[in-house]
Scaffold this motif. Structure first.
Motif, PDB file in Angstrom:
ATOM      1  N   VAL A 159     -60.112   5.043 -81.156  1.00 47.12           N
ATOM      2  CA  VAL A 159     -59.908   4.755 -82.571  1.00 47.12           C
ATOM      3  C   VAL A 159     -58.809   4.138 -83.039  1.00 47.12           C
ATOM      4  CG1 VAL A 159     -59.194   6.127 -84.828  1.00 47.12           C
ATOM      5  CG2 VAL A 159     -60.838   7.324 -82.934  1.00 47.12           C
ATOM      6  N   VAL A 160     -59.172   2.770 -83.736  1.00 49.62           N
ATOM      7  CA  VAL A 160     -58.269   1.873 -84.158  1.00 49.62           C
ATOM      8  C   VAL A 160     -57.877   2.040 -85.586  1.00 49.62           C
ATOM      9  CG1 VAL A 160     -57.895  -0.610 -84.210  1.00 49.62           C
ATOM     10  CG2 VAL A 160     -59.154   0.425 -82.573  1.00 49.62           C
ATOM     11  N   LEU A 161     -56.499   2.467 -85.834  1.00 52.90           N
ATOM     12  CA  LEU A 161     -56.178   2.607 -87.246  1.00 52.90           C
ATOM     13  C   LEU A 161     -55.958   1.190 -87.914  1.00 52.90           C
ATOM     14  CD1 LEU A 161     -53.715   5.758 -87.245  1.00 52.90           C
ATOM     15  CD2 LEU A 161     -56.370   5.538 -87.805  1.00 52.90           C
ATOM     16  N   ALA A 162     -56.613   0.647 -88.994  1.00 55.40           N
ATOM     17  CA  ALA A 162     -56.047  -0.525 -89.756  1.00 55.40           C
ATOM     18  C   ALA A 162     -56.214  -0.486 -91.071  1.00 55.40           C
ATOM     19  CB  ALA A 162     -57.248  -1.520 -89.096  1.00 55.40           C
ATOM     20  N   VAL A 175     -56.115   1.995-102.946  1.00 60.59           N
ATOM     21  CA  VAL A 175     -56.609   2.784-101.739  1.00 60.59           C
ATOM     22  C   VAL A 175     -55.272   3.075-100.937  1.00 60.59           C
ATOM     23  CG1 VAL A 175     -58.925   2.101-101.978  1.00 60.59           C
ATOM     24  CG2 VAL A 175     -57.341   0.622-100.855  1.00 60.59           C
ATOM     25  N   SER A 176     -54.216   2.430-101.079  1.00 64.50           N
ATOM     26  CA  SER A 176     -53.248   2.418-100.063  1.00 64.50           C
ATOM     27  C   SER A 176     -52.217   3.450-100.428  1.00 64.50           C
ATOM     28  CB  SER A 176     -52.478   1.168-100.477  1.00 64.50           C
ATOM     29  OG  SER A 176     -52.941  -0.200-100.131  1.00 64.50           O
ATOM     30  N   THR A 177     -52.759   4.511 -99.766  1.00 69.12           N
ATOM     31  CA  THR A 177     -52.116   5.999 -99.884  1.00 69.12           C
ATOM     32  C   THR A 177     -51.574   6.556 -98.638  1.00 69.12           C
ATOM     33  OG1 THR A 177     -54.421   6.924 -99.837  1.00 69.12           O
ATOM     34  CG2 THR A 177     -53.292   6.723-101.999  1.00 69.12           C
ATOM     35  N   GLY A 178     -51.408   5.512 -97.576  1.00 63.50           N
ATOM     36  CA  GLY A 178     -50.658   5.984 -96.378  1.00 63.50           C
ATOM     37  C   GLY A 178     -51.803   6.958 -95.592  1.00 63.50           C
ATOM     38  N   ASP A 179     -52.890   6.888 -95.553  1.00 66.91           N
ATOM     39  CA  ASP A 179     -54.153   7.670 -94.829  1.00 66.91           C
ATOM     40  C   ASP A 179     -53.805   7.516 -93.252  1.00 66.91           C
ATOM     41  OD1 ASP A 179     -54.800   8.246 -97.434  1.00 66.91           O
ATOM     42  OD2 ASP A 179     -56.155   6.607 -97.422  1.00 66.91           O
ATOM     43  N   GLY A 180     -53.564   6.494 -92.915  1.00 64.65           N
ATOM     44  CA  GLY A 180     -53.527   6.065 -91.468  1.00 64.65           C
ATOM     45  C   GLY A 180     -52.248   6.764 -90.913  1.00 64.65           C
ATOM     46  N   ALA A 208     -52.016   9.982 -88.116  1.00 61.41           N
ATOM     47  CA  ALA A 208     -51.180   9.711 -86.895  1.00 61.41           C
ATOM     48  C   ALA A 208     -50.218  10.715 -86.701  1.00 61.41           C
ATOM     49  CB  ALA A 208     -50.674   8.533 -86.874  1.00 61.41           C
ATOM     50  N   LEU A 209     -49.684  11.028 -87.688  1.00 62.54           N
ATOM     51  CA  LEU A 209     -48.431  12.203 -87.827  1.00 62.54           C
ATOM     52  C   LEU A 209     -49.021  13.634 -87.517  1.00 62.54           C
ATOM     53  CD1 LEU A 209     -46.345  11.188 -90.919  1.00 62.54           C
ATOM     54  CD2 LEU A 209     -45.408  11.418 -88.396  1.00 62.54           C
ATOM     55  N   ARG A 210     -50.151  13.967 -88.009  1.00 65.33           N
ATOM     56  CA  ARG A 210     -50.782  15.165 -87.593  1.00 65.33           C
ATOM     57  C   ARG A 210     -51.672  15.204 -86.298  1.00 65.33           C
ATOM     58  NH1 ARG A 210     -52.564  14.349 -93.348  1.00 65.33           N
ATOM     59  NH2 ARG A 210     -54.587  13.577 -92.703  1.00 65.33           N
ATOM     60  N   ALA A 211     -51.900  13.929 -85.744  1.00 63.77           N
ATOM     61  CA  ALA A 211     -52.476  13.993 -84.741  1.00 63.77           C
ATOM     62  C   ALA A 211     -51.318  14.044 -83.485  1.00 63.77           C
ATOM     63  CB  ALA A 211     -53.225  12.900 -84.304  1.00 63.77           C
ATOM     64  N   GLY A 212     -49.950  14.210 -83.881  1.00 63.85           N
ATOM     65  CA  GLY A 212     -49.013  14.176 -82.701  1.00 63.85           C
ATOM     66  C   GLY A 212     -48.265  12.865 -82.409  1.00 63.85           C
ATOM     67  N   ALA A 213     -48.808  11.701 -83.276  1.00 67.04           N
ATOM     68  CA  ALA A 213     -48.195  10.284 -82.790  1.00 67.04           C
ATOM     69  C   ALA A 213     -46.883  10.082 -83.528  1.00 67.04           C
ATOM     70  CB  ALA A 213     -49.216   9.364 -83.574  1.00 67.04           C
ATOM     71  N   GLU A 214     -46.112   9.130 -82.906  1.00 64.96           N
ATOM     72  CA  GLU A 214     -44.803   8.960 -83.578  1.00 64.96           C
ATOM     73  C   GLU A 214     -44.931   7.891 -84.437  1.00 64.96           C
ATOM     74  OE1 GLU A 214     -42.192  10.196 -79.301  1.00 64.96           O
ATOM     75  OE2 GLU A 214     -42.307   7.778 -80.076  1.00 64.96           O
ATOM     76  N   VAL A 215     -43.945   7.989 -85.480  1.00 69.75           N
ATOM     77  CA  VAL A 215     -43.716   6.781 -86.320  1.00 69.75           C
ATOM     78  C   VAL A 215     -42.482   6.198 -86.501  1.00 69.75           C
ATOM     79  CG1 VAL A 215     -45.701   7.663 -87.967  1.00 69.75           C
ATOM     80  CG2 VAL A 215     -43.300   8.068 -88.548  1.00 69.75           C
ATOM     81  N   SER A 216     -42.354   5.115 -86.642  1.00 71.54           N
ATOM     82  CA  SER A 216     -40.977   4.334 -86.499  1.00 71.54           C
ATOM     83  C   SER A 216     -40.564   3.233 -87.857  1.00 71.54           C
ATOM     84  CB  SER A 216     -40.681   3.666 -85.341  1.00 71.54           C
ATOM     85  OG  SER A 216     -39.323   3.323 -85.084  1.00 71.54           O
ATOM     86  N   ASP A 217     -39.305   3.391 -88.113  1.00 71.39           N
ATOM     87  CA  ASP A 217     -38.794   2.269 -89.222  1.00 71.39           C
ATOM     88  C   ASP A 217     -39.452   2.495 -90.679  1.00 71.39           C
ATOM     89  OD1 ASP A 217     -37.459   1.334 -87.107  1.00 71.39           O
ATOM     90  OD2 ASP A 217     -38.770  -0.443 -86.799  1.00 71.39           O
ATOM     91  N   LEU A 218     -40.148   3.725 -90.864  1.00 71.71           N
ATOM     92  CA  LEU A 218     -40.637   4.002 -92.277  1.00 71.71           C
ATOM     93  C   LEU A 218     -39.611   3.868 -93.417  1.00 71.71           C
ATOM     94  CD1 LEU A 218     -43.782   4.460 -92.174  1.00 71.71           C
ATOM     95  CD2 LEU A 218     -43.277   6.874 -93.106  1.00 71.71           C
ATOM     96  N   GLU A 219     -38.465   3.905 -93.177  1.00 68.44           N
ATOM     97  CA  GLU A 219     -37.405   3.598 -94.278  1.00 68.44           C
ATOM     98  C   GLU A 219     -37.454   2.119 -94.643  1.00 68.44           C
ATOM     99  OE1 GLU A 219     -34.795   3.335 -90.540  1.00 68.44           O
ATOM    100  OE2 GLU A 219     -36.745   4.149 -91.215  1.00 68.44           O
ATOM    101  N   PHE A 220     -38.009   1.085 -93.808  1.00 71.89           N
ATOM    102  CA  PHE A 220     -37.865  -0.138 -94.433  1.00 71.89           C
ATOM    103  C   PHE A 220     -39.229  -0.612 -94.984  1.00 71.89           C
ATOM    104  CE2 PHE A 220     -35.312  -0.235 -90.329  1.00 71.89           C
ATOM    105  CZ  PHE A 220     -34.098  -0.399 -90.768  1.00 71.89           C
TER     106      PHE A 220
END
Length: 637
Positions: A254-257, A273-278, A282-294
């Motif tokens: 699965v490729v999130l774009a 449509v830019s509502t942060g769905d990806g 990913a967060l619900r799936a257990g993935a890590e996110v980074s640098d979201l404050e920027f």
């Protein structure tokens, strides 16, 4: 929250949290599912199909309704005489304010020129001079003219048109539409030379790939198998057709774009449509996110009034690149003396300069003055911006344009490595939804389309490498026990974020925002715990819930980062602090719905996957060594 060092997640780290939705009533099978149809998603789809994969592209609206088409300025690459990838690298590192991953930037700038040439071979037409040489302009943070543009100020629209045409003209089908042409796209490995075309005709049928689209579909959650590997996605198709309602696409990759999350703020350049769905998926799936404050706030967005909401017209940085000046109401060029590049400083510096001048003068906006361009230059070089301004009663030929910063681009996102791999096996991310490390604390102008191209090709190469174990059957998810936010919560989230986590932030404003977001979340949880009811599952409540989650993550990271760096501006911490904060913040969602925020040990992000990663990845099959695009040929059974 914890302060321990960040590490990578492993299989089985999914949260168990998912959106409330009906069980899938239909399903499709593919090798790869791409979520999004911008430059990143379509490039992945084309390259994977060229290497023989069956690809399904899921897109939230129509094919060209994402963020790519709104990119005005252009695409940055070292294409001009005297320019080099090393110079492009230097400008990108400076803009990123000490947090770029230098290896990722080096990949971007060295592989970028050939990726642009492949895009041209695919059918994109950039503006050229009479001799056919690509015209290049300058934008903020660039010391050279290296921005290729199309249609004057309609580069994203042209890139989108070319990539869509490359698929549709080759015979891509739309499976939710029973009247659609169902002939697949068959992609043969090779180049666009006659010899390669002949070789493609002789290729084994097993090497042929196909691309299908599911339009007007909101992705819901990741499907996984018993080993925790990616096994597809659940989605909701809006409207009647051969397939509608909730369904599933099963795939081993699965490729999130999915683009950005600008709708988390009241005013943004991002489409609806830019509502942060990806990021939320990913967060619900257990993935890590980074640098979201920027979050990058574009300095020059057409000011439509203090109460303007939703998508706002962008006034491209290329206007300043061609010589426009920022002035206040008295006509003073206030950026002169603030930075060596004045109006062409990196975006975070220009946005801060505008906000400071607004504070000093008590004004609601500043002005962009390009009256000296004249009517002909405006009409030929910036026809889209000219039309947008005139539609709102402003004529930039005869008067300065009122501008103010607005939310524009997420420099952070789902954490990936140089192959686009996230911390969840089989899940990739590319484009604005991803955090490759290229942008650091602030994206350099016009690097976004290039990042989408370069890392999409790398993802395709990794997906088609053939080393991944085949996924098992998707495990039926447990009943959802996290409530949905009501549809009207979307506007409350936007109000909270604009007031507390916009261009200007402080400990107090962020604490207020965090408290308000937590009250929204807690009220929904308590109501669900009390009577077992949640908001009605529908597109509006799913989007509101996604926005609420990404807003919580953004604010949590912004509170933790006690400094000003790049596009994160803390009024109570006005200085950059390299000793304590030249590091990334990595966030994960826990099974309890809380956020685990961890700091890395330094500016390098931890690996998302065990084992060595080569510095270079060979482009996916179907991309010639000479930079030509794959040859696509149409076949029918």
């Amino acid at each position: 929250m914890t302060t321990s060092s960040a590490g990578s997640a492993g299989p089985g780290d999914a949260t168990g949290i998912r959106l409330h939705a009906p069980a899938p009533g239909w399903s499709l099978d593919s090798d790869v599912v791409v979520v999004g149809s911008g430059v990143a998603g379509l490039t992945v789809a084309l390259r994977c199909a060229a290497a023989g994969a069956k690809v399904i592209v899921v897109t939230k609206a129509h094919l060209d309704d994402g963020s790519t088409r709104w990119a005005q300025g252009g695409i940055a690459a070292a294409l001009g005489d005297g320019d080099t990838p090393a110079q492009h690298l230097d400008d990108t590192l400076v803009a990123g304010a000490g947090l770029c991953d230098e290896d990722a930037v080096r990949v971007l700038v060295t592989e970028g020129p050939d990726a642009v040439r492949r895009l041209i071979a695919t059918g994109a037409h950039f503006d050229t001079d009479a001799a056919g040489t690509i015209l290049l302009t300058r934008e903020g943070g660039h010391h050279r003219r290296r921005i290729a543009h199309a249609g004057g100020d309609a580069t994203g629209a042209e890139v989108s048109r070319a990539l869509i045409a490359a698929v549709v003209d080759a015979g891509a089908s739309h499976p939710q539409d029973p009247a659609a042409d169902t002939a697949p796209v068959a992609a043969a490995a090779g180049t666009d030379t006659a010899a390669a075309a002949a070789a493609a005709d002789d290729a084994d049928a097993s090497a042929e790939g196909s691309i299908e689209f599911v339009e007007n579909a909101l992705v819901l959650d990741l499907l996984t198998d018993a080993q925790g590997r990616t096994a597809g996605v659940s989605l909701h198709v809006m409207g009647a057709g051969a397939r509608d309602g909730v369904g599933a696409v099963r795939a081993g990759a699965v490729v999130l774009a999915t683009g950005g999350m600008g709708q988390v703020f009241s005013a943004t350049t991002n489409p609806a449509v830019s509502t942060g769905d990806g990021v939320a998926l990913a967060l619900r799936a257990g993935a890590e996110v980074s640098d979201l404050e920027f979050v990058q706030f574009h300095p020059t967005v057409l000011w439509l009034g203090a109460d303007a909401e939703g998508q706002q017209p962008l006034v491209s940085e290329a206007v300043r690149g061609e010589g426009a000046h920022l002035i206040d109401a008295e006509g003073v060029r206030f950026m002169v003396g603030q930075h060596e590049l004045a109006e062409l400083a990196p975006r975070d510096i220009v946005a801060k300069g505008i906000m400071r001048r607004m504070q000093e003068t008590g004004a609601e906006h500043m002005y962009l003055d390009a009256r000296h361009f004249g009517a002909r230059m405006w009409a030929e070089r910036f026809p889209t911006i000219l039309a947008a301004c005139r539609a709102h009663g402003i004529d930039p030929v005869t008067e300065p344009i009122p501008v103010a910063p607005a939310a524009h681009y997420a420099s952070g996102g789902v954490r990936t490595d140089l192959r686009g791999r996230t911390t969840v096996p089989g899940l990739y991310a590319c484009g604005e939804v991803a955090c490759t490390g290229v942008h650091g604390a602030n994206r350099l102008a016009s690097n976004s389309l290039l990042e989408g191209l370069v890392f999409a090709e790398r993802i395709a190469a990794d997906v088609m490498a053939g080393t991944r174990p085949a996924p098992g059957e998707p495990v039926p998810p447990a009943p959802a026990d996290a409530p949905l936010l009501a549809s009207e919560a979307r506007y409350e989230v936007q109000r909270i974020m604009t007031a507390g986590a916009g261009v200007l932030r402080s400990a107090d404003s962020l604490a207020t925002a965090a408290g308000a977001l937590e009250r929204l979340h807690t009220a929904a949880v308590e109501a669900y715990d009390r009577d077992g009811k949640t908001a009605e599952p529908c597109v509006e409540t799913w989007e509101a819930t996604n926005l609420g989650l990404v807003a919580r993550v953004l604010v949590a990271a912004a509170r933790r980062r006690e400094e000003t760096r790049g596009c994160h501006w803390r009024e109570d911490r006005p200085d950059r602090d390299d000793r304590d904060w030249r590091r990334h913040l990595v966030v994960r969602l826990t099974p309890h719905g809380t956020l685990d925020v961890r700091a890395t040990d330094g500016p390098a992000l931890p690996a998302t996957r065990p084992g060595p990663l080569p510095a270079a990845v060979t482009p996916a099959a179907g991309i010639g060594d000479d930079g030509a695009a794959p040859t696509l040929r149409r076949t029918r059974p």
